[in-house]
Design a protein around this motif. Structure first.
Motif, PDB file in Angstrom:
ATOM      1  N   LEU B  10      -3.984   0.642  11.831  1.00 34.90           N
ATOM      2  CA  LEU B  10      -3.877  -0.087  10.561  1.00 34.90           C
ATOM      3  C   LEU B  10      -3.958   1.143   9.627  1.00 34.90           C
ATOM      4  O   LEU B  10      -3.804   1.753   8.799  1.00 34.90           O
ATOM      5  CB  LEU B  10      -4.893  -1.304  10.475  1.00 34.90           C
ATOM      6  N   LEU B  11      -5.088   1.407  10.502  1.00 33.61           N
ATOM      7  CA  LEU B  11      -6.148   2.437   9.268  1.00 33.61           C
ATOM      8  C   LEU B  11      -4.916   3.925   9.303  1.00 33.61           C
ATOM      9  O   LEU B  11      -4.932   4.684   8.437  1.00 33.61           O
ATOM     10  CB  LEU B  11      -7.350   2.766   9.701  1.00 33.61           C
ATOM     11  N   ALA B  12      -4.062   4.380  10.828  1.00 30.96           N
ATOM     12  CA  ALA B  12      -3.535   5.253  10.514  1.00 30.96           C
ATOM     13  C   ALA B  12      -2.727   5.288   9.433  1.00 30.96           C
ATOM     14  O   ALA B  12      -2.036   6.211   8.910  1.00 30.96           O
ATOM     15  CB  ALA B  12      -3.079   5.938  12.056  1.00 30.96           C
ATOM     16  N   SER B  13      -1.734   3.743   9.274  1.00 30.14           N
ATOM     17  CA  SER B  13      -1.086   3.661   8.805  1.00 30.14           C
ATOM     18  C   SER B  13      -1.319   3.783   6.912  1.00 30.14           C
ATOM     19  O   SER B  13      -1.101   4.510   6.662  1.00 30.14           O
ATOM     20  CB  SER B  13       0.004   1.974   9.136  1.00 30.14           C
ATOM     21  N   VAL B  14      -2.670   3.194   6.451  1.00 30.12           N
ATOM     22  CA  VAL B  14      -2.917   3.619   5.350  1.00 30.12           C
ATOM     23  C   VAL B  14      -3.310   4.715   5.169  1.00 30.12           C
ATOM     24  O   VAL B  14      -2.897   4.657   3.658  1.00 30.12           O
ATOM     25  CB  VAL B  14      -4.716   2.888   5.522  1.00 30.12           C
ATOM     26  N   SER B  15      -4.122   5.922   6.088  1.00 28.80           N
ATOM     27  CA  SER B  15      -3.792   6.939   5.366  1.00 28.80           C
ATOM     28  C   SER B  15      -2.544   7.974   6.268  1.00 28.80           C
ATOM     29  O   SER B  15      -2.268   8.534   4.726  1.00 28.80           O
ATOM     30  CB  SER B  15      -5.242   7.786   6.164  1.00 28.80           C
ATOM     31  N   LEU B  16      -2.059   7.404   6.037  1.00 25.18           N
ATOM     32  CA  LEU B  16      -0.115   8.108   6.049  1.00 25.18           C
ATOM     33  C   LEU B  16       0.627   7.528   5.321  1.00 25.18           C
ATOM     34  O   LEU B  16       0.821   8.250   3.998  1.00 25.18           O
ATOM     35  CB  LEU B  16       0.781   6.935   7.884  1.00 25.18           C
ATOM     36  N   VAL B  17       0.178   6.813   4.409  1.00 21.74           N
ATOM     37  CA  VAL B  17       0.508   6.138   3.030  1.00 21.74           C
ATOM     38  C   VAL B  17       0.279   7.044   1.763  1.00 21.74           C
ATOM     39  O   VAL B  17       0.825   7.565   0.841  1.00 21.74           O
ATOM     40  CB  VAL B  17       0.284   4.558   2.617  1.00 21.74           C
ATOM     41  N   TYR B  18      -1.491   7.120   2.105  1.00 18.02           N
ATOM     42  CA  TYR B  18      -2.122   8.092   0.940  1.00 18.02           C
ATOM     43  C   TYR B  18      -1.246   9.540   1.585  1.00 18.02           C
ATOM     44  O   TYR B  18      -1.178   9.914  -0.176  1.00 18.02           O
ATOM     45  CB  TYR B  18      -3.532   7.841   0.963  1.00 18.02           C
ATOM     46  N   LEU B  19      -1.520  10.001   2.353  1.00 17.92           N
ATOM     47  CA  LEU B  19      -0.916  11.240   2.230  1.00 17.92           C
ATOM     48  C   LEU B  19       0.488  11.531   1.748  1.00 17.92           C
ATOM     49  O   LEU B  19       0.880  12.499   1.109  1.00 17.92           O
ATOM     50  CB  LEU B  19      -0.867  11.303   4.306  1.00 17.92           C
TER      51      LEU B  19
END
Lengths: 141, 100
Positions: B10-19
């Motif tokens: 979940l954290l990885a997908s969150v930072s992916l959205v931000y990125l």
């Protein structure tokens, strides 16, 4: 009844949003969409053939993109006050962006910026040549 | 915690959205800078500056999310207001220059 945790979770719209590391699905979709529209606006600004098309692309798509990002950021924090702040940003953008682009387009038209050579319609073309001077003198502005 | 792998996903997908959003904003900024440098007329450059200001407001909103600083939303609000003043001033300058 007097459980402080219950009060805390009642103050936030969604308890999962109180954790800053968790991004809700709705804010994520909103900011992605907003970024996409902003990118489209910039592509239009770069690729459109004349000033007026560039202006409408940058203003319309750019306003929509920034509005989506703002409401996504407001929804992310999960509190009504920040959502209201985001809505204020959107309200001011929607009020000022069309006025600004209209001012620029009018000034550019008066400076005789040419239209695209394949444009089919120019509603102001029939006006007298000295139409700009019918405005109040520039000192009054 | 039931599943640590789930949380990191979940954290990885969150930072992916931000990125991804940040990358799109950066690309939009690059294109606008291209128009700012190239723009044949002054009005083109003013429009490019206007869009750069929009992108800055969006970037402030995005940074408010990533840094978890909701007070930055007020900064975005003020930036959006100042942006209009700058564009209106440029438009008046253009009009005055073409009138004289």
């Amino acid at each position: 009844m007097s459980d402080p945790g219950a009060v805390e979770s009642a103050l936030t719209l969604d308890p999962t949003l109180a954790d800053p590391s968790v991004l809700g699905l709705v804010p994520a979709a909103l900011i992605l969409l907003g970024g996409g529209f902003t990118l489209l606006a910039a592509i239009g600004l770069l690729r459109m053939p004349d000033l007026y098309m560039r202006m409408q692309s940058a203003t319309k798509a750019g306003t929509l993109g920034v509005a989506l990002i703002a409401i996504g950021a407001g929804a992310h924090f999960g509190r009504a006050e920040f959502l209201i702040e985001a809505l204020l940003i959107i309200a001011f953008l929607f009020l000022t962006a069309p006025i600004a682009s209209h001012l620029i387009a009018r000034a550019a038209y008066h400076a005789r910026t040419p239209l695209w050579d394949r444009s089919v319609r120019d509603d102001l073309a029939g006006l007298p040549e000295d139409a700009p001077s019918a405005e109040p003198p520039p000192d009054r502005l | 915690m039931t599943g640590g792998a789930e949380t990191t996903d979940l954290l990885a997908s969150v930072s992916l959205v931000y990125l991804a959003t940040g990358a799109m904003l950066a690309l939009a900024l690059a294109f606008s800078l291209g128009r700012l440098l190239r723009g044949p007329t002054l009005a083109d450059r003013v429009i490019a500056l206007d869009l750069i200001g929009f992108i800055a407001v969006g970037a402030i909103g995005l940074f408010a999310m990533t840094a978890d600083l909701p007070s930055l939303l007020a900064v975005a609000l003020v930036a959006a207001l100042i942006l209009f003043l700058g564009t209106a001033a440029f438009a008046m300058y253009l009009q005055r220059r073409s009138a004289s």
